[in-house]
Design a protein around this motif. Structure first.
Motif, PDB file in Angstrom:
ATOM      1  N   THR A  61       0.861  -1.185   0.000  1.00 53.99           N
ATOM      2  CA  THR A  61       0.000   0.000   0.000  1.00 53.99           C
ATOM      3  C   THR A  61       0.897   1.235   0.000  1.00 53.99           C
ATOM      4  OG1 THR A  61      -1.758   1.145   1.200  1.00 53.99           O
ATOM      5  CG2 THR A  61      -0.204  -0.126   2.531  1.00 53.99           C
ATOM      6  N   VAL A  62       0.496   2.296   0.659  1.00 54.98           N
ATOM      7  CA  VAL A  62       1.304   3.512   0.700  1.00 54.98           C
ATOM      8  C   VAL A  62       2.560   3.293   1.545  1.00 54.98           C
ATOM      9  CG1 VAL A  62      -0.702   4.978   0.399  1.00 54.98           C
ATOM     10  CG2 VAL A  62       0.045   4.387   2.703  1.00 54.98           C
ATOM     11  N   MET A  63       3.470   4.264   1.498  1.00 51.78           N
ATOM     12  CA  MET A  63       4.702   4.166   2.277  1.00 51.78           C
ATOM     13  C   MET A  63       4.397   4.128   3.761  1.00 51.78           C
ATOM     14  SD  MET A  63       8.139   6.522   2.120  1.00 51.78           S
ATOM     15  CE  MET A  63       7.455   7.955   2.936  1.00 51.78           C
ATOM     16  N   ASN A  64       5.088   3.269   4.473  1.00 51.33           N
ATOM     17  CA  ASN A  64       4.909   3.150   5.906  1.00 51.33           C
ATOM     18  C   ASN A  64       6.272   3.069   6.579  1.00 51.33           C
ATOM     19  OD1 ASN A  64       3.390   2.571   8.417  1.00 51.33           O
ATOM     20  ND2 ASN A  64       1.760   2.063   6.969  1.00 51.33           N
TER      21      ASN A  64
ATOM     22  N   GLN B  11      12.037  -0.335  21.478  1.00 51.27           N
ATOM     23  CA  GLN B  11      12.978  -0.853  22.466  1.00 51.27           C
ATOM     24  C   GLN B  11      14.095  -1.686  21.851  1.00 51.27           C
ATOM     25  OE1 GLN B  11       9.765  -2.161  25.488  1.00 51.27           O
ATOM     26  NE2 GLN B  11      11.515  -1.619  26.752  1.00 51.27           N
ATOM     27  N   LEU B  12      13.952  -2.064  20.589  1.00 56.48           N
ATOM     28  CA  LEU B  12      15.017  -2.800  19.915  1.00 56.48           C
ATOM     29  C   LEU B  12      15.805  -1.917  18.963  1.00 56.48           C
ATOM     30  CD1 LEU B  12      13.284  -6.229  19.183  1.00 56.48           C
ATOM     31  CD2 LEU B  12      14.558  -5.482  21.205  1.00 56.48           C
ATOM     32  N   GLY B  13      15.204  -0.799  18.527  1.00 60.12           N
ATOM     33  CA  GLY B  13      15.951   0.199  17.778  1.00 60.12           C
ATOM     34  C   GLY B  13      15.659   0.250  16.296  1.00 60.12           C
ATOM     35  N   SER B  14      16.025   1.390  15.681  1.00 59.66           N
ATOM     36  CA  SER B  14      16.063   1.606  14.236  1.00 59.66           C
ATOM     37  C   SER B  14      14.737   1.395  13.516  1.00 59.66           C
ATOM     38  CB  SER B  14      17.114   0.701  13.583  1.00 59.66           C
ATOM     39  OG  SER B  14      18.408   1.086  13.949  1.00 59.66           O
ATOM     40  N   GLN B  15      14.053   2.501  13.225  1.00 57.95           N
ATOM     41  CA  GLN B  15      12.895   2.414  12.332  1.00 57.95           C
ATOM     42  C   GLN B  15      13.379   2.488  10.898  1.00 57.95           C
ATOM     43  OE1 GLN B  15      11.170   4.786  10.202  1.00 57.95           O
ATOM     44  NE2 GLN B  15      12.825   6.288  10.346  1.00 57.95           N
ATOM     45  N   ILE B  16      12.628   1.871   9.982  1.00 53.48           N
ATOM     46  CA  ILE B  16      12.991   1.920   8.567  1.00 53.48           C
ATOM     47  C   ILE B  16      11.715   1.889   7.737  1.00 53.48           C
ATOM     48  CG2 ILE B  16      13.210  -0.563   8.189  1.00 53.48           C
ATOM     49  CD1 ILE B  16      15.802   0.163   6.546  1.00 53.48           C
ATOM     50  N   TYR B  17      11.758   2.518   6.577  1.00 60.06           N
ATOM     51  CA  TYR B  17      10.552   2.675   5.765  1.00 60.06           C
ATOM     52  C   TYR B  17      10.208   1.406   4.995  1.00 60.06           C
ATOM     53  CZ  TYR B  17      10.502   7.608   6.842  1.00 60.06           C
ATOM     54  OH  TYR B  17      10.434   8.797   7.519  1.00 60.06           O
ATOM     55  N   ALA B  18       8.909   1.228   4.788  1.00 61.01           N
ATOM     56  CA  ALA B  18       8.374   0.162   3.948  1.00 61.01           C
ATOM     57  C   ALA B  18       7.724   0.817   2.743  1.00 61.01           C
ATOM     58  CB  ALA B  18       7.341  -0.662   4.731  1.00 61.01           C
TER      59      ALA B  18
ATOM     60  N   ASN C  15       4.896   6.099  10.484  1.00 60.16           N
ATOM     61  CA  ASN C  15       4.642   7.000   9.356  1.00 60.16           C
ATOM     62  C   ASN C  15       3.142   7.032   9.086  1.00 60.16           C
ATOM     63  OD1 ASN C  15       6.075   8.518   7.016  1.00 60.16           O
ATOM     64  ND2 ASN C  15       4.525   7.304   5.985  1.00 60.16           N
ATOM     65  N   TYR C  16       2.561   8.218   9.125  1.00 58.47           N
ATOM     66  CA  TYR C  16       1.106   8.342   8.957  1.00 58.47           C
ATOM     67  C   TYR C  16       0.661   7.752   7.623  1.00 58.47           C
ATOM     68  CZ  TYR C  16      -3.552  10.289   8.579  1.00 58.47           C
ATOM     69  OH  TYR C  16      -4.903  10.424   8.424  1.00 58.47           O
ATOM     70  N   SER C  17      -0.365   6.916   7.661  1.00 58.23           N
ATOM     71  CA  SER C  17      -0.820   6.234   6.447  1.00 58.23           C
ATOM     72  C   SER C  17      -2.343   6.164   6.338  1.00 58.23           C
ATOM     73  CB  SER C  17      -0.233   4.817   6.399  1.00 58.23           C
ATOM     74  OG  SER C  17      -0.615   4.082   7.556  1.00 58.23           O
ATOM     75  N   GLY C  18      -3.047   7.027   7.058  1.00 55.75           N
ATOM     76  CA  GLY C  18      -4.496   7.039   6.914  1.00 55.75           C
ATOM     77  C   GLY C  18      -5.236   6.841   8.221  1.00 55.75           C
ATOM     78  N   HIS C  19      -6.549   6.595   8.118  1.00 56.20           N
ATOM     79  CA  HIS C  19      -7.432   6.562   9.280  1.00 56.20           C
ATOM     80  C   HIS C  19      -7.004   5.547  10.343  1.00 56.20           C
ATOM     81  CE1 HIS C  19     -10.324   9.367   7.691  1.00 56.20           C
ATOM     82  NE2 HIS C  19     -10.451   8.672   6.567  1.00 56.20           N
ATOM     83  N   GLY C  20      -6.541   4.364   9.922  1.00 52.95           N
ATOM     84  CA  GLY C  20      -6.218   3.318  10.891  1.00 52.95           C
ATOM     85  C   GLY C  20      -4.791   3.337  11.372  1.00 52.95           C
ATOM     86  N   PHE C  21      -4.057   4.400  11.060  1.00 50.73           N
ATOM     87  CA  PHE C  21      -2.637   4.476  11.388  1.00 50.73           C
ATOM     88  C   PHE C  21      -2.362   4.279  12.879  1.00 50.73           C
ATOM     89  CE2 PHE C  21       0.194   7.731  13.254  1.00 50.73           C
ATOM     90  CZ  PHE C  21       1.419   7.160  12.960  1.00 50.73           C
ATOM     91  N   SER C  22      -3.155   4.926  13.739  1.00 48.24           N
ATOM     92  CA  SER C  22      -2.870   4.896  15.175  1.00 48.24           C
ATOM     93  C   SER C  22      -3.020   3.505  15.779  1.00 48.24           C
ATOM     94  CB  SER C  22      -3.781   5.883  15.916  1.00 48.24           C
ATOM     95  OG  SER C  22      -5.137   5.557  15.703  1.00 48.24           O
ATOM     96  N   ASP C  23      -3.774   2.632  15.124  1.00 46.40           N
ATOM     97  CA  ASP C  23      -3.958   1.266  15.636  1.00 46.40           C
ATOM     98  C   ASP C  23      -3.126   0.249  14.865  1.00 46.40           C
ATOM     99  OD1 ASP C  23      -5.948   1.814  17.683  1.00 46.40           O
ATOM    100  OD2 ASP C  23      -7.309   2.271  16.037  1.00 46.40           O
ATOM    101  N   MET C  24      -2.213   0.714  14.027  1.00 49.41           N
ATOM    102  CA  MET C  24      -1.362  -0.193  13.257  1.00 49.41           C
ATOM    103  C   MET C  24      -0.188  -0.626  14.116  1.00 49.41           C
ATOM    104  SD  MET C  24       0.031   0.447   9.397  1.00 49.41           S
ATOM    105  CE  MET C  24       0.944  -0.815   8.505  1.00 49.41           C
ATOM    106  N   ARG C  25      -0.473  -1.509  15.056  1.00 48.72           N
ATOM    107  CA  ARG C  25       0.514  -1.947  16.037  1.00 48.72           C
ATOM    108  C   ARG C  25       0.662  -3.463  16.005  1.00 48.72           C
ATOM    109  NH1 ARG C  25       1.266   2.158  19.938  1.00 48.72           N
ATOM    110  NH2 ARG C  25      -0.080   3.968  19.559  1.00 48.72           N
ATOM    111  N   PHE C  26       1.784  -3.940  16.523  1.00 48.09           N
ATOM    112  CA  PHE C  26       1.993  -5.383  16.613  1.00 48.09           C
ATOM    113  C   PHE C  26       2.824  -5.703  17.848  1.00 48.09           C
ATOM    114  CE2 PHE C  26       5.525  -3.699  14.171  1.00 48.09           C
ATOM    115  CZ  PHE C  26       6.633  -4.375  14.655  1.00 48.09           C
ATOM    116  N   ALA C  27       2.783  -6.939  18.250  1.00 45.34           N
ATOM    117  CA  ALA C  27       3.545  -7.406  19.414  1.00 45.34           C
ATOM    118  C   ALA C  27       4.751  -8.207  18.942  1.00 45.34           C
ATOM    119  CB  ALA C  27       2.667  -8.263  20.320  1.00 45.34           C
ATOM    120  N   ALA C  28       5.918  -7.889  19.489  1.00 46.32           N
ATOM    121  CA  ALA C  28       7.151  -8.613  19.180  1.00 46.32           C
ATOM    122  C   ALA C  28       7.575  -9.379  20.435  1.00 46.32           C
ATOM    123  CB  ALA C  28       8.244  -7.648  18.736  1.00 46.32           C
ATOM    124  N   HIS C  29       7.514 -10.710  20.382  1.00 52.46           N
ATOM    125  CA  HIS C  29       7.820 -11.553  21.540  1.00 52.46           C
ATOM    126  C   HIS C  29       9.241 -12.103  21.431  1.00 52.46           C
ATOM    127  CE1 HIS C  29       3.566 -11.443  22.560  1.00 52.46           C
ATOM    128  NE2 HIS C  29       3.263 -11.888  21.351  1.00 52.46           N
TER     129      HIS C  29
END
Length: 302
Positions: A168-171, A177-184, A208-222
């Motif tokens: 989809t659009v750029m994200n 806590q693990l470091g380094s954001q990078i674009y998709a 990176n803002y990508s629309g209405h659902g951006f704020s809930d675009m989260r995931f868990a890293a175990h």
């Protein structure tokens, strides 16, 4: 009404601090891996160096305002003053030295923390292919032939090699806590190499803002122990669901607050096909191989 004690200087300071920090969990300053720890050190060092200019300037503004106030008749009045070699030397030399030090730190850290540089480790890395969707994260484990939505897992003290793209659009992919954001980005593959030293669950976000659902675009890293990680892999494989091209098209439909999902099997080369369908290319052996895997014909320019 505002309580009277909050109008006092101390109360106002506490209120402002509460407002500024209310949405911040200070994750960047609580790293759990070597990359995050190096970035924390760099952030603190750069902040301290810049404060060497900021703090004296603030102090001098207050001191000068107090010394040369209208009621201070002892202050020397020099209306024709225009230049001081000593002041000029200080205001130019100190910032120049700070810039030189910052330049050296930036140059060294840019190479040491290059997100494309694999981390040194005696352990075999885990490869995770990441696809940014609206508004969810798809993770494919090519070696295990499984996939998940909005959840990943990996062993502690083991490098994780992320291959990242967007359908989809750029994200922007980020585990603070693990470091380094990078674009998709669609039609492109970016890379990121991380490692966790401490077991736990770390928040992953879209930066990176990508629309209405951006704020809930989260995931868990175990980050897990080896046995727990193998059990997690087995649980995902037992889900019975398959991720193929048709299922990916369903996932690509914009949704918000998408729940975690597991796929026990994945169509091979799905990540590569997601990238290459955005690229104008003639038919090649690689393209035909992907086309066979997808069960469809790829046309030139698709």
């Amino acid at each position: 009404m505002t309580p009277s004690h909050l109008l006092r200087p101390k109360g106002l300071s506490l209120l402002c601090a509460t407002l500024f920090l209310s949405g911040c969990d200070m994750a960047i300053l609580n790293p759990k891996g070597p990359v995050g720890a190096e970035e924390k050190t760099l952030l603190i060092a750069a902040t301290v160096l810049m404060l060497l200019v900021v703090v004296p300037v603030i102090v001098m503004v207050l001191a000068f305002a107090w010394k040369y106030r209208a009621s201070n008749e002892k202050a020397v009045y020099t209306p024709d003053w225009a230049h001081s070699n000593g002041i000029e030397a200080v205001v130019w030399t100190v910032p120049c030295l700070i810039i030189v030090v910052l330049a050296v730190l930036t140059w060294k850290s840019s190479h040491a923390l290059d997100p494309y540089r694999p981390l040194d480790s005696a352990r075999e890395p885990v490869t995770i292919e990441v696809v940014a969707l609206d508004w969810k994260w798809l993770f494919i484990y090519p070696d295990q032939q499984i996939a998940t939505v909005n959840e990943i897992a990996f062993p502690v003290d083991t490098p994780v090699n992320f291959k990242i793209t967007s359908d989809t659009v750029m994200n922007s992919f980020f585990i603070p806590q693990l470091g380094s954001q990078i674009y998709a980005m669609a039609g492109m593959e970016t890379q990121l190499h991380l490692l966790a030293h401490t077991p736990g669950t770390y928040a992953g976000i879209s930066a990176n803002y990508s629309g209405h659902g951006f704020s809930d675009m989260r995931f868990a890293a175990h980050a897990m122990g080896p046995e727990e990680y193998e059990a997690w892999i087995a649980k995902v494989k037992a889900s019975g669901s398959q991720l193929d091209r048709a299922e990916l098209q369903k996932l690509a439909v914009p949704t918000q607050k998408t729940p975690v999902a597991y796929y026990g099997s994945v169509t091979p080369l799905l990540f590569d096909a997601t990238i290459e369908r955005y690229m104008a290319m003639g038919k090649s052996g690689r393209e035909l191989q992907i086309a066979d895997a997808m069960g469809q014909t790829c046309r030139a320019g698709e």
